[in-house]
Scaffold this motif. Structure first.
Motif, PDB file in Angstrom:
ATOM      1  N   ALA A 174       1.015  -1.580   0.224  1.00  0.00           N
ATOM      2  CA  ALA A 174      -0.429  -0.434   0.279  1.00  0.00           C
ATOM      3  C   ALA A 174       1.108   0.924   0.066  1.00  0.00           C
ATOM      4  CB  ALA A 174      -1.347   0.423   1.206  1.00  0.00           C
ATOM      5  N   ILE A 175       1.786   1.745   0.473  1.00  0.00           N
ATOM      6  CA  ILE A 175       2.163   2.528   1.120  1.00  0.00           C
ATOM      7  C   ILE A 175       4.335   1.973   0.547  1.00  0.00           C
ATOM      8  CG2 ILE A 175       0.689   3.154   3.024  1.00  0.00           C
ATOM      9  CD1 ILE A 175       3.465   2.902   4.956  1.00  0.00           C
ATOM     10  N   GLY A 176       4.706   1.504  -0.130  1.00  0.00           N
ATOM     11  CA  GLY A 176       5.683   1.035  -0.268  1.00  0.00           C
ATOM     12  C   GLY A 176       6.760   0.559   0.769  1.00  0.00           C
ATOM     13  N   VAL A 177       7.704  -0.709   0.548  1.00  0.00           N
ATOM     14  CA  VAL A 177       8.782  -1.127   1.790  1.00  0.00           C
ATOM     15  C   VAL A 177       9.789  -0.378   2.335  1.00  0.00           C
ATOM     16  CG1 VAL A 177      10.591  -2.634   1.504  1.00  0.00           C
ATOM     17  CG2 VAL A 177       9.084  -3.503  -0.048  1.00  0.00           C
ATOM     18  N   SER A 178       9.443   0.791   2.436  1.00  0.00           N
ATOM     19  CA  SER A 178      10.822   1.184   3.311  1.00  0.00           C
ATOM     20  C   SER A 178      10.366   2.522   4.291  1.00  0.00           C
ATOM     21  CB  SER A 178      11.451   2.529   2.535  1.00  0.00           C
ATOM     22  OG  SER A 178      12.362   3.262   3.776  1.00  0.00           O
ATOM     23  N   LEU A 179       8.781   2.774   3.799  1.00  0.00           N
ATOM     24  CA  LEU A 179       8.015   3.441   4.495  1.00  0.00           C
ATOM     25  C   LEU A 179       6.965   1.912   5.661  1.00  0.00           C
ATOM     26  CD1 LEU A 179       6.360   6.220   2.990  1.00  0.00           C
ATOM     27  CD2 LEU A 179       7.416   6.682   4.648  1.00  0.00           C
ATOM     28  N   ALA A 180       6.319   0.904   5.036  1.00  0.00           N
ATOM     29  CA  ALA A 180       5.651  -0.109   6.451  1.00  0.00           C
ATOM     30  C   ALA A 180       6.844  -0.308   7.049  1.00  0.00           C
ATOM     31  CB  ALA A 180       5.575  -1.073   4.153  1.00  0.00           C
ATOM     32  N   LYS A 181       7.878  -0.339   6.425  1.00  0.00           N
ATOM     33  CA  LYS A 181       9.297  -1.121   7.996  1.00  0.00           C
ATOM     34  C   LYS A 181       9.090   0.174   8.895  1.00  0.00           C
ATOM     35  CE  LYS A 181      11.991  -4.124   4.330  1.00  0.00           C
ATOM     36  NZ  LYS A 181      13.591  -4.085   3.872  1.00  0.00           N
ATOM     37  N   GLU A 182       9.431   1.276   8.015  1.00  0.00           N
ATOM     38  CA  GLU A 182       9.539   2.667   9.390  1.00  0.00           C
ATOM     39  C   GLU A 182       8.466   2.549  10.471  1.00  0.00           C
ATOM     40  OE1 GLU A 182       9.966   7.061   9.751  1.00  0.00           O
ATOM     41  OE2 GLU A 182      10.397   6.554   7.665  1.00  0.00           O
ATOM     42  N   LEU A 183       7.077   2.584   9.752  1.00  0.00           N
ATOM     43  CA  LEU A 183       6.229   2.400  10.589  1.00  0.00           C
ATOM     44  C   LEU A 183       5.877   1.459  11.314  1.00  0.00           C
ATOM     45  CD1 LEU A 183       3.423   3.475   8.370  1.00  0.00           C
ATOM     46  CD2 LEU A 183       4.663   4.620   9.956  1.00  0.00           C
ATOM     47  N   ILE A 184       5.988  -0.223  10.615  1.00  0.00           N
ATOM     48  CA  ILE A 184       6.100  -1.547  11.759  1.00  0.00           C
ATOM     49  C   ILE A 184       7.242  -1.836  12.784  1.00  0.00           C
ATOM     50  CG2 ILE A 184       6.211  -3.986  11.724  1.00  0.00           C
ATOM     51  CD1 ILE A 184       4.715  -3.399   9.343  1.00  0.00           C
ATOM     52  N   PHE A 185       8.150  -0.652  12.624  1.00  0.00           N
ATOM     53  CA  PHE A 185       9.819  -0.924  13.292  1.00  0.00           C
ATOM     54  C   PHE A 185       8.960  -0.717  14.517  1.00  0.00           C
ATOM     55  CE2 PHE A 185      13.471  -2.743   9.814  1.00  0.00           C
ATOM     56  CZ  PHE A 185      12.271  -3.559   9.385  1.00  0.00           C
ATOM     57  N   ALA A 186       8.552   0.588  14.525  1.00  0.00           N
ATOM     58  CA  ALA A 186       8.476   1.648  15.393  1.00  0.00           C
ATOM     59  C   ALA A 186       7.604   1.395  16.172  1.00  0.00           C
ATOM     60  CB  ALA A 186       8.516   3.079  14.614  1.00  0.00           C
ATOM     61  N   GLY A 187       6.308   0.684  15.242  1.00  0.00           N
ATOM     62  CA  GLY A 187       4.905   0.952  16.106  1.00  0.00           C
ATOM     63  C   GLY A 187       4.154   2.049  16.061  1.00  0.00           C
ATOM     64  N   ARG A 188       4.242   2.820  15.306  1.00  0.00           N
ATOM     65  CA  ARG A 188       3.903   4.375  14.828  1.00  0.00           C
ATOM     66  C   ARG A 188       2.455   4.294  14.505  1.00  0.00           C
ATOM     67  NH1 ARG A 188       7.356   7.313  11.246  1.00  0.00           N
ATOM     68  NH2 ARG A 188       9.029   6.456  13.167  1.00  0.00           N
ATOM     69  N   VAL A 189       1.853   4.944  14.979  1.00  0.00           N
ATOM     70  CA  VAL A 189       0.753   5.231  15.090  1.00  0.00           C
ATOM     71  C   VAL A 189       0.474   7.138  14.308  1.00  0.00           C
ATOM     72  CG1 VAL A 189      -1.472   5.995  15.931  1.00  0.00           C
ATOM     73  CG2 VAL A 189      -0.514   3.836  16.460  1.00  0.00           C
ATOM     74  N   VAL A 190      -0.331   6.604  13.461  1.00  0.00           N
ATOM     75  CA  VAL A 190      -0.681   8.237  12.254  1.00  0.00           C
ATOM     76  C   VAL A 190      -1.627   8.733  12.787  1.00  0.00           C
ATOM     77  CG1 VAL A 190       1.154   7.606  10.980  1.00  0.00           C
ATOM     78  CG2 VAL A 190      -1.056   6.984   9.941  1.00  0.00           C
ATOM     79  N   ASP A 191      -1.986   9.675  12.135  1.00  0.00           N
ATOM     80  CA  ASP A 191      -4.065   9.973  12.373  1.00  0.00           C
ATOM     81  C   ASP A 191      -4.154   9.615  10.398  1.00  0.00           C
ATOM     82  OD1 ASP A 191      -2.699  12.237  10.778  1.00  0.00           O
ATOM     83  OD2 ASP A 191      -3.128  13.904  12.277  1.00  0.00           O
ATOM     84  N   GLY A 192      -5.773  10.161  10.448  1.00  0.00           N
ATOM     85  CA  GLY A 192      -6.019  10.258   8.957  1.00  0.00           C
ATOM     86  C   GLY A 192      -6.031  11.039   7.894  1.00  0.00           C
ATOM     87  N   THR A 193      -5.384  12.454   8.424  1.00  0.00           N
ATOM     88  CA  THR A 193      -4.626  12.956   7.551  1.00  0.00           C
ATOM     89  C   THR A 193      -3.170  12.782   6.761  1.00  0.00           C
ATOM     90  OG1 THR A 193      -5.427  15.377   8.603  1.00  0.00           O
ATOM     91  CG2 THR A 193      -3.704  15.993   7.336  1.00  0.00           C
ATOM     92  N   GLN A 194      -1.824  11.861   8.076  1.00  0.00           N
ATOM     93  CA  GLN A 194      -0.943  11.387   7.911  1.00  0.00           C
ATOM     94  C   GLN A 194      -0.626  10.498   7.162  1.00  0.00           C
ATOM     95  OE1 GLN A 194       0.115  11.120  12.165  1.00  0.00           O
ATOM     96  NE2 GLN A 194       1.765  12.430  11.602  1.00  0.00           N
ATOM     97  N   ALA A 195      -1.888   9.042   7.071  1.00  0.00           N
ATOM     98  CA  ALA A 195      -2.170   8.491   6.477  1.00  0.00           C
ATOM     99  C   ALA A 195      -2.686   8.317   5.277  1.00  0.00           C
ATOM    100  CB  ALA A 195      -3.875   7.275   7.170  1.00  0.00           C
TER     101      ALA A 195
END
Length: 324
Positions: free
Chosen positions: A212-233
């Motif tokens: 959905a968003i590309g490998v590098s960004l997905a890794k960053e979000l999963i590794f950090a367990g990061r939560v984003v809001d609707g605007t960031q999404a």
């Protein structure tokens, strides 16, 4: 067509589409809503208002409704576990699996919307309280069933839309990722947070988020367990649309319904074949993808809908597609 020899899934799917085109009535499978929801007002409406012709009775974890009138063909899955923030339980998996099994064989269903009937939350992920009571050897089979459900949701032949009006975390976001299109309120919170619990996304998140968003960004979000809001999404490409939340807390549902209304008038077989061509083609090389497109195109040539589309164009009138 020889280049399609390695695409067994395509052949099986096309056969299944042809075999199931007759479909069957979903009414006997439908589970009524706990609270009525009117197409023009969303899932949360004033008490006492009657939205549909059939009676609505209390339901457990999931409510399924088949819209009528001009919205006929739209089916809404409403998750309804307010005390558990819509967390994914054994019963929810069971009920949603039944709902998915019902709609996938019905050729009258044009679009499925997955939303929440609980204000402020879409789905908080796995039901950790229930999970804590499971024996260790029960966890694996349960995760497998949840993964199978989300896979089946992703494999539905008609378009699916996730309306994210609140938190979609862990398995809740994985559920939304399985849908074709995601719409979120700007205030919604989304994230695959499993690494915070020393586990990994187990229902497709490690595969669908990178797509959905590309490998590098997905890794960053999963590794950090990061939560984003609707605007960031929306900026990341995780959702198609981000809308300002309204007073009733169902802005994403309204936007999803508007999208569904754009899909419904189109040729239903064509929509299903387009989805199949895209889903299968994106996983292979371009030459094979083009062959898949050709095979899917061949399925629409003999349909009555194609002839109706040409006649309507010639006569300058709206087409009347029947899915035949």
């Amino acid at each position: 067509m020889a280049s399609l020899a390695g695409c067994g899934l395509l052949s099986q799917f096309l056969g299944a589409v042809a075999a199931k085109r007759g479909g069957c009535s979903l009414q006997e499978h439908a589970r009524p809503l706990q609270r009525l929801f009117r197409p023009d007002r969303g899932p949360h409406i004033r008490p006492g208002r009657r939205a549909y012709s059939s009676d609505s009775k209390p339901a457990d974890d999931l409510s399924v409704r088949y819209l009528d009138g001009s919205d006929s063909g739209i089916v809404v899955f409403g998750i309804n576990r307010p005390k558990a923030k819509n967390a994914i339980s054994k019963n929810l998996v069971k009920m949603m699996s039944e709902a998915v099994d019902a709609v996938k064989v019905n050729n009258k269903v044009r679009t499925v919307i997955v939303c929440s009937l609980v204000p402020g939350v879409f789905c908080a992920g796995a039901d950790l309280k229930e999970r804590a009571k499971m024996h260790q050897n029960e966890v694996g089979p349960f995760v497998s069933k949840a993964r199978a459900l989300i896979t089946e949701l992703g494999n539905l032949p008609m378009p699916t839309i996730a309306a994210i009006d609140g938190a979609a975390l862990g398995g809740g976001l994985e559920l939304a990722l399985a849908c074709d299109i995601r719409v979120a309120a700007t205030s919604a919170k989304m994230g695959l947070v499993e690494t915070k619990l020393a586990i990994i996304p187990g229902a497709g998140g490690t595969q669908r988020l990178p797509r959905a968003i590309g490998v590098s960004l997905a890794k960053e979000l999963i590794f950090a367990g990061r939560v984003v809001d609707g605007t960031q999404a929306k900026e990341l490409g995780l959702v198609n649309h981000a809308v300002e939340q309204n007073n009733s807390g169902d802005a994403a549902y309204h936007r999803a319904l508007d999208l569904a209304r754009e899909f419904v008038p189109q040729g239903p077989i064509a929509i299903r074949m387009a989805k199949l061509a895209i889903n299968q083609g994106i996983e292979v090389d371009l030459a094979t993808g083009l062959a898949i497109e050709e095979a899917c195109y061949a399925q629409v040539i003999p349909t009555k809908d194609r002839i109706e589309g040409l006649a309507a164009f010639k006569e300058k009138r709206p087409p009347r597609y029947k899915g035949e």
